[in-house]
Design a protein around this motif. Structure first.
Motif, mmCIF file in Angstrom:
data_model
loop_
_atom_site.group_PDB
_atom_site.id
_atom_site.type_symbol
_atom_site.label_atom_id
_atom_site.label_comp_id
_atom_site.label_asym_id
_atom_site.label_seq_id
_atom_site.Cartn_x
_atom_site.Cartn_y
_atom_site.Cartn_z
ATOM 1 N N ILE A 114 -7.158 -4.332 -2.675
ATOM 2 C CA ILE A 114 -6.367 -4.382 -1.444
ATOM 3 C C ILE A 114 -6.646 -5.715 -0.770
ATOM 4 O O ILE A 114 -7.741 -5.947 -0.255
ATOM 5 C CB ILE A 114 -6.695 -3.208 -0.502
ATOM 6 C CG1 ILE A 114 -6.449 -1.871 -1.212
ATOM 7 C CG2 ILE A 114 -5.851 -3.291 0.767
ATOM 8 C CD1 ILE A 114 -6.745 -0.655 -0.357
ATOM 9 N N CYS A 145 -4.118 2.740 3.131
ATOM 10 C CA CYS A 145 -5.091 2.299 2.123
ATOM 11 C C CYS A 145 -5.489 3.437 1.186
ATOM 12 O O CYS A 145 -5.778 3.204 0.009
ATOM 13 C CB CYS A 145 -6.334 1.734 2.807
ATOM 14 S SG CYS A 145 -6.064 0.177 3.673
ATOM 15 N N CYS A 193 0.829 -1.209 0.000
ATOM 16 C CA CYS A 193 0.000 0.000 0.000
ATOM 17 C C CYS A 193 0.863 1.259 0.000
ATOM 18 O O CYS A 193 0.610 2.197 -0.761
ATOM 19 C CB CYS A 193 -0.915 -0.004 1.222
ATOM 20 S SG CYS A 193 -2.286 -1.176 1.099
ATOM 21 N N LEU A 201 -11.984 -4.827 -1.788
ATOM 22 C CA LEU A 201 -11.317 -5.147 -0.534
ATOM 23 C C LEU A 201 -11.504 -6.618 -0.226
ATOM 24 O O LEU A 201 -12.594 -7.176 -0.430
ATOM 25 C CB LEU A 201 -11.887 -4.309 0.614
ATOM 26 C CG LEU A 201 -11.633 -2.793 0.562
ATOM 27 C CD1 LEU A 201 -12.441 -2.097 1.646
ATOM 28 C CD2 LEU A 201 -10.160 -2.491 0.720
ATOM 29 N N GLU A 204 -5.546 2.615 7.815
ATOM 30 C CA GLU A 204 -6.388 3.355 6.874
ATOM 31 C C GLU A 204 -5.615 4.392 6.048
ATOM 32 O O GLU A 204 -5.830 4.490 4.836
ATOM 33 C CB GLU A 204 -7.532 4.030 7.621
ATOM 34 C CG GLU A 204 -8.503 4.753 6.699
ATOM 35 C CD GLU A 204 -9.682 5.342 7.435
ATOM 36 O OE1 GLU A 204 -10.331 6.246 6.888
ATOM 37 O OE2 GLU A 204 -9.950 4.901 8.578
ATOM 38 N N ALA A 208 -7.012 -6.490 3.822
ATOM 39 C CA ALA A 208 -7.164 -5.054 4.074
ATOM 40 C C ALA A 208 -7.033 -4.702 5.552
ATOM 41 O O ALA A 208 -6.597 -3.599 5.886
ATOM 42 C CB ALA A 208 -8.527 -4.588 3.556
#
Length: 358
Positions: free
Chosen positions: A265, A276, A247, A288, A273, A268
């Motif tokens: 992703i 992401c 990421c 996800l 966050e 996940a």
């Protein structure tokens, strides 16, 4: 020591080794980009319209309706079970900007995801696959690189030392060395090294104007090397229909101006966050993949406010103090009445029943 001599203590210094700041800087940059899309600029009272995907994730817009498709979906992998086929059909034909695939370990999420990727590649869509760790990315790369009737043009971003040895051939560095322009880069690099060796004392020692001219030549060669290297990277990524990275690796300068039709992703929940958001801002659609609970940004979204896993297993407790009778060490019953200890076979049985897509 004599009384006349005084002791001088030097100031104590503490050296603290910190982590590489590039990860946090990329996360901060992604959040700033998102804020610029949502908040008005100081010079204007108008709010810029964010792209559809962040708007849907933040509850500012509703998902787009799926386009009508006449022909039925033909599955590439005939081994998919009914729940996996349902998940693939939902992601490709029914989901809007966001799709979620969840299920316990052993339910075939990776196999489902590989089928989705192959279907998207057949539709000539460009895909960015990310994960919270190098291992999760390499796991998908291993599946996608297996021999197939139609091979997938893919490139793995990241340092080759952090990639599994069997997959190094798919890295950007390795693919760059196999291009036609790589020989020119190798020649320029050798020329730079030769000039630097002469400047550092190898052979005839250079002085004055001659030495300054050589440093100027090295400077020009380095500029040419960077320019040609950028062209090689652009050539490799231009051929890749599937790009894989962590990421935070998706925030490198290599992908600074790249956009993708679909961002995936995997695992996940293993990524924070802010990380992401780095790949999310590069895509038009998000998929996800999760084992159990939803990521924080989706739990706060209107889309998934009512979502939950009614079959989620309680935690597995392992204790070396099994004979202790203290209440806090006892396995508490879960809400459904089953004990907190579950065998792997029962976990897989329940998992097969609850694989679905949102």
């Amino acid at each position: 020591l004599s009384a006349s001599r005084s002791l001088v203590f030097r100031e104590l210094k503490q050296y603290l080794k910190v982590a590489n700041p590039s990860t946090s800087q990329r996360q901060l940059s992604a959040l700033q980009t998102l804020l610029r899309q949502l908040l008005p600029s100081p010079d204007s009272n108008e709010i810029s319209t964010p792209s559809p995907l962040p708007s849907v994730l933040l509850g500012l817009a509703s998902p787009s309706p799926p386009p009508p498709v006449a022909e039925p979906l033909v599955f590439i992998d005939e081994r998919l079970n009914p729940s996996q086929r349902e998940a693939v059909h939902w992601v490709l034909r029914e989901a809007g900007e966001v799709a979620l695939i969840w299920g316990p370990p052993g339910t075939g999420k990776t196999q489902t995801l590989v089928e989705i990727i192959r279907q998207l590649v057949a539709q000539d869509q460009r895909i960015l696959i990310c994960g919270g760790s190098n291992l999760s990315v390499d796991n998908l790369l291993l599946r996608l690189s297996l021999p197939a009737p139609i091979p997938i043009p893919l490139t793995r971003l990241g340092h080759p030392a952090r990639v599994l040895s069997s997959l190094v051939a798919h890295t950007l560095d390795s693919q760059s060395l196999r291009t036609d322009s790589s020989e020119i880069l190798i020649g320029i690099k050798r020329e730079i090294e030769g000039i630097q060796e002469s400047l550092n004392g190898g052979g005839k020692r250079l002085r004055g104007k001659e030495r300054r001219d050589k440093w100027g030549e090295v400077k020009e060669l380095r500029k040419e090397y960077r320019k040609r290297e950028g062209g090689v990277v652009k050539e490799v990524l231009g051929r890749a229909q599937v790009v894989l990275a962590t990421c935070h690796g998706a925030g490198s300068r290599i992908l600074e101006r790249d956009t993708f039709d679909v961002v995936i992703i995997d695992e996940a929940a293993q990524a924070v966050e802010p990380s992401c958001w780095i790949p999310i801002l590069k895509g038009k659609k998000l998929i996800l993949v999760r084992r159990f609970s939803l990521p924080a940004m989706l739990r706060s979204s209107q889309l998934f406010r009512q979502a939950g896993d009614h079959l989620q297993l309680p935690p597995t407790i392992k204790s070396l103090n099994g004979d202790r009778k203290d209440k806090k060490f006892r396995a508490k019953p879960a809400a459904s009445g089953v004990t907190a200890l579950k065998s792997r076979s029962e976990e897989r049985r329940v998992g097969k029943e609850c694989l679905c897509s949102v």
